[in-house]
Design a protein around this motif. Structure first.
Motif, mmCIF file in Angstrom:
data_model
loop_
_atom_site.group_PDB
_atom_site.id
_atom_site.type_symbol
_atom_site.label_atom_id
_atom_site.label_comp_id
_atom_site.label_asym_id
_atom_site.label_seq_id
_atom_site.Cartn_x
_atom_site.Cartn_y
_atom_site.Cartn_z
ATOM 1 N N LEU A 3 0.814 -1.204 0.000
ATOM 2 C CA LEU A 3 0.000 0.000 0.000
ATOM 3 C C LEU A 3 0.852 1.260 0.000
ATOM 4 O O LEU A 3 0.447 2.293 -0.523
ATOM 5 N N GLU A 4 2.075 1.186 0.560
ATOM 6 C CA GLU A 4 2.952 2.358 0.609
ATOM 7 C C GLU A 4 3.346 2.805 -0.798
ATOM 8 O O GLU A 4 3.447 4.000 -1.073
ATOM 9 N N ILE A 5 3.577 1.842 -1.682
ATOM 10 C CA ILE A 5 3.947 2.168 -3.070
ATOM 11 C C ILE A 5 2.807 2.913 -3.742
ATOM 12 O O ILE A 5 3.010 3.939 -4.391
ATOM 13 N N GLN A 8 2.291 6.524 -2.356
ATOM 14 C CA GLN A 8 3.237 7.511 -2.869
ATOM 15 C C GLN A 8 2.804 8.053 -4.231
ATOM 16 O O GLN A 8 3.207 9.137 -4.628
ATOM 17 N N GLN A 9 1.988 7.303 -4.943
ATOM 18 C CA GLN A 9 1.569 7.706 -6.283
ATOM 19 C C GLN A 9 0.235 8.439 -6.300
ATOM 20 O O GLN A 9 -0.201 8.894 -7.341
ATOM 21 N N ILE A 10 -0.391 8.562 -5.145
ATOM 22 C CA ILE A 10 -1.625 9.333 -5.055
ATOM 23 C C ILE A 10 -1.241 10.775 -4.759
ATOM 24 O O ILE A 10 -0.548 11.058 -3.794
ATOM 25 N N ILE A 11 -1.680 11.670 -5.635
ATOM 26 C CA ILE A 11 -1.349 13.082 -5.489
ATOM 27 C C ILE A 11 -2.636 13.895 -5.425
ATOM 28 O O ILE A 11 -3.713 13.365 -5.714
ATOM 29 N N GLU A 12 -2.507 15.150 -5.048
ATOM 30 C CA GLU A 12 -3.676 16.016 -5.020
ATOM 31 C C GLU A 12 -3.611 17.008 -6.170
ATOM 32 O O GLU A 12 -2.621 17.711 -6.335
ATOM 33 N N LEU A 13 -4.661 17.002 -6.979
ATOM 34 C CA LEU A 13 -4.818 17.928 -8.099
ATOM 35 C C LEU A 13 -6.253 18.426 -8.108
ATOM 36 O O LEU A 13 -7.182 17.631 -7.917
ATOM 37 N N ARG A 14 -6.410 19.701 -8.320
ATOM 38 C CA ARG A 14 -7.750 20.308 -8.380
ATOM 39 C C ARG A 14 -8.585 19.950 -7.156
ATOM 40 O O ARG A 14 -9.796 19.727 -7.233
ATOM 41 N N GLY A 15 -7.919 19.838 -6.014
ATOM 42 C CA GLY A 15 -8.619 19.556 -4.764
ATOM 43 C C GLY A 15 -9.074 18.122 -4.600
ATOM 44 O O GLY A 15 -9.881 17.817 -3.724
ATOM 45 N N GLN A 16 -8.562 17.208 -5.435
ATOM 46 C CA GLN A 16 -8.959 15.800 -5.373
ATOM 47 C C GLN A 16 -7.723 14.919 -5.298
ATOM 48 O O GLN A 16 -6.689 15.234 -5.868
ATOM 49 N N LYS A 17 -7.858 13.791 -4.638
ATOM 50 C CA LYS A 17 -6.799 12.786 -4.628
ATOM 51 C C LYS A 17 -6.930 11.981 -5.915
ATOM 52 O O LYS A 17 -8.005 11.458 -6.222
#
Length: 162
Positions: A3-5, A8-17
């Motif tokens: 789950l850690e991998i 790390q690839q979940i980012i926030e853009l336009r106020g959304q994950k």
């Protein structure tokens, strides 16, 4: 899948994950082009709250952080998939690998949401304590400020002088 991998690839853009198409393609062990083709063939399954294409400005802001292209450039802007968009990908990419990866991604999104809730609860409790004991809070802040200011100043050396 760790789950850690995924986290790390979940980012926030336009106020959304969100997760970007090339990260998802890596997880699914397919080419990004294949993932995009599958999405475009089923575009009606991906409304704007499930998936959106990055603008050039958004992409340039992210590029310096982690985006590198093997060809020296990118032809099309990446797609960003929200949690619902990632869930929809499992129906578009109908393979055992895609299903397993999607389950791991959904668990990661849930754990991030749970962490955010726990953080908010803790923050609310600290705020309540600060309201109940304002004097203690002021004293602690004063001591912390004093400690930070003395550590940055030059101190007299301790020891024998020659």
């Amino acid at each position: 899948m760790k789950l850690e991998i995924i986290q790390q690839q979940i980012i926030e853009l336009r106020g959304q994950k969100v997760m970007l198409d090339f990260h998802l393609a890596d997880l699914y062990e397919i080419e990004t082009k294949v993932l995009k083709q599958a999405v475009k063939r089923n575009i009606n399954r991906f409304p704007n709250d499930f998936m959106f294409e990055l603008t050039k400005e958004e992409f340039e802001n992210l590029r310096s952080q982690f985006v590198t292209s093997k060809r020296g450039g990118i032809r099309y802007m990446p797609f960003a998939f929200t949690e619902q968009g990632v869930a929809m990908l499992s129906s578009v990419l109908n393979s055992d690998k895609a299903i397993a990866i999607n389950i791991a991604i959904m668990r990661t999104f849930v754990s991030l949401r749970q962490f955010a809730l726990n953080y908010k609860d803790l923050n609310d409790k600290i705020t309540e304590i600060e309201k109940q004991f304002p004097d203690i809070y002021k004293i602690l802040n004063f001591l912390m400020d004093k400690e930070n200011s003395t550590s940055s100043k030059e101190r007299n050396k301790i020891g024998y002088k020659k």
